[in-house]
Design a protein around this motif. Structure first.
Motif, mmCIF file in Angstrom:
data_model
loop_
_atom_site.group_PDB
_atom_site.id
_atom_site.type_symbol
_atom_site.label_atom_id
_atom_site.label_comp_id
_atom_site.label_asym_id
_atom_site.label_seq_id
_atom_site.Cartn_x
_atom_site.Cartn_y
_atom_site.Cartn_z
ATOM 1 N N ALA A 155 0.839 -1.200 0.000
ATOM 2 C CA ALA A 155 0.000 0.000 0.000
ATOM 3 C C ALA A 155 0.874 1.250 0.000
ATOM 4 O O ALA A 155 1.927 1.292 0.643
ATOM 5 C CB ALA A 155 -0.907 -0.005 1.221
ATOM 6 N N VAL A 156 0.445 2.258 -0.729
ATOM 7 C CA VAL A 156 1.154 3.531 -0.742
ATOM 8 C C VAL A 156 0.942 4.206 0.602
ATOM 9 O O VAL A 156 -0.187 4.307 1.087
ATOM 10 C CB VAL A 156 0.643 4.424 -1.885
ATOM 11 C CG1 VAL A 156 1.280 5.814 -1.813
ATOM 12 C CG2 VAL A 156 0.925 3.779 -3.229
ATOM 13 N N PRO A 157 2.016 4.663 1.262
ATOM 14 C CA PRO A 157 1.861 5.308 2.576
ATOM 15 C C PRO A 157 0.942 6.522 2.506
ATOM 16 O O PRO A 157 0.887 7.232 1.494
ATOM 17 C CB PRO A 157 3.286 5.720 2.941
ATOM 18 C CG PRO A 157 4.168 4.830 2.121
ATOM 19 C CD PRO A 157 3.421 4.585 0.851
ATOM 20 N N VAL A 158 0.211 6.751 3.583
ATOM 21 C CA VAL A 158 -0.675 7.910 3.673
ATOM 22 C C VAL A 158 0.168 9.151 3.964
ATOM 23 O O VAL A 158 0.994 9.160 4.881
ATOM 24 C CB VAL A 158 -1.725 7.704 4.777
ATOM 25 C CG1 VAL A 158 -2.579 8.963 4.937
ATOM 26 C CG2 VAL A 158 -2.585 6.497 4.463
ATOM 27 N N VAL A 159 -0.025 10.185 3.176
ATOM 28 C CA VAL A 159 0.657 11.459 3.401
ATOM 29 C C VAL A 159 -0.384 12.501 3.770
ATOM 30 O O VAL A 159 -1.575 12.332 3.488
ATOM 31 C CB VAL A 159 1.447 11.911 2.152
ATOM 32 C CG1 VAL A 159 2.539 10.921 1.839
ATOM 33 C CG2 VAL A 159 0.523 12.071 0.950
#
Length: 402
Positions: free
Chosen positions: A347-351
């Motif tokens: 999963a793409v990290p939450v920014v």
């Protein structure tokens, strides 16, 4: 199954016309290919690392950073990061920076690399290359995970309570191990529970399958759940057309030029004809159904969930290359995605939302501007020299990960 488009950024004469595009144009081709890959629905785009002729891929983090600014979804791969040649501290700094610039879309494929010239350039010997690769990876792995590292090894100065900046966005990053000929890379991947990416380029499937089998055996030996082993595999060339006759007729002169170049260089090709390569090798040339059938046969032997095809036109015109990639995505990829289930990418990290929205809007604006510029350049080149639209080196299949 998931699909990557990969380039080693070979730079040489067109296999059919003998013309060579400028270095700047060649880099622009790569960036355009990455944007196209995202547009067409590829899961990832990879850039190799080589430090010798005929490749100009000596700085993947720079190229991938530019691609990151022009894309928003596609995952970005190295193919491979030659850790046996690099200072792992400097490699960490480059890729931790790229991890942020790509919003956490980065994955690494590491390996000791191929090529005697680049080994001499970095004073790496056949006797120490695997030890260098292992040591560099073990330090790189710690640097990514630990805020402070104390370490001592053979091939670089020791570290004492060392900090490295920036700290990465992904924690941890997924690292694949490129595999072509040696059990060393296979064992290293299995030991740390990392995925394996088989080159699957130069030879028939058997030697690659043996290494994949060894990877699975060592994976279990190190106490990992057998179901967790993950394998990717390459291919030696790609061209899809509606019929096999059309595909072979179009690709034959390109393949023949490649074989001639090998022989001129003193290298006897494993497959002496296009038909032989299609029958016994991993090259994907044919109708959509033929390509589907071949990938399924290879999957029976390798068990791979991820596959790469060449991102380069490699002798095709721009129109032919795009049409082949579009056909792959419309008629080949959906079937293989259904027939060969694959685990999701990390999963793409939450920014933070405000920062993420700003980056997204900026990326869209940049992509729009680049598309307009590319259209103008293409229109101009069509008017002046149709042959300058196309094709790159015939040696893209020689740079397999090790």
């Amino acid at each position: 199954m998931k699909f990557l488009a990969i380039t080693l950024i070979a730079h040489g004469p067109d296999p059919l016309t003998g013309e060579t595009r400028s270095t700047t144009e060649r880099f622009r081709d790569v960036v355009d290919s990455a944007v196209l890959a995202e547009e067409l629905g590829f899961d990832g785009f990879g850039v190799g690392e080589r430090h010798e002729r005929p490749f100009i891929s000596s700085s993947p983090p720079v190229v991938l950073s530019h691609i990151a600014a022009l894309t928003s979804r596609i995952r970005l791969f190295t193919a491979v990061t030659t850790l046996s040649l690099l200072d792992p501290v400097r490699a960490y700094e480059d890729y931790a920076t790229l991890d942020h610039l790509s919003d956490g879309r980065l994955e690494l494929i590491i390996g000791k690399g191929n090529g005697s010239a680049q080994a001499r350039l970095f004073h790496v010997t056949p006797e120490d290359q695997w030890d260098r690769n292992r040591e560099a990876y073990e330090l790189f792995r710690r640097l990514w995970r630990e805020d402070r590292v104390t370490w001592e090894g053979r091939f670089r100065p020791s570290l004492t309570d060392a900090e490295t900046w920036p700290r990465p966005l992904q924690q941890p990053i997924r690292v694949w191990h490129g595999s072509a000929t040696s059990k060393d890379s296979v064992d290293l991947a299995a030991r740390y529970g990392d995925p394996l990416f088989s080159a699957n380029v130069t030879n028939p499937v058997e030697p690659y399958a043996e290494l994949v089998d060894h990877y699975r055996e060592r994976w279990a030996h190190y106490g990992h759940d057998p179901a967790g082993a993950l394998v990717g595999a390459g291919s030696a060339g790609f061209y899809a057309a509606r019929t096999s006759q059309e595909a072979i007729a179009t690709y034959r002169p390109i393949y023949d030029a490649r074989v001639a170049l090998f022989r001129k260089s003193g290298v006897e090709p494993v497959f002496d004809s296009l038909e032989d390569a299609i029958e016994r090798g991993s090259i994907l040339v044919g109708s959509p159904q033929q390509i589907i059938d071949k990938v399924l046969r290879y999957h029976e032997r390798l068990g791979h969930e991820v596959m790469h095809i060449s991102a380069d036109a490699d002798g095709l015109t721009r129109a032919q290359h795009r049409e082949a990639l579009e056909l792959f995505q419309s008629d080949v990829a959906p079937v293989l995605r259904k027939e060969i289930p694959s685990r999701p990418f990390p999963a793409v990290p939450v920014v933070p939302q405000s920062a993420g929205a700003t980056r997204q809007e900026g990326a869209v604006t940049r992509r729009s501007t680049v598309a307009q510029q590319n259209t103008a350049v293409t229109d101009h080149s069509t008017e002046t020299d149709q042959s300058a639209e196309t094709r790159q080196s015939t040696v893209t299949s020689t740079g397999a990960p090790a």
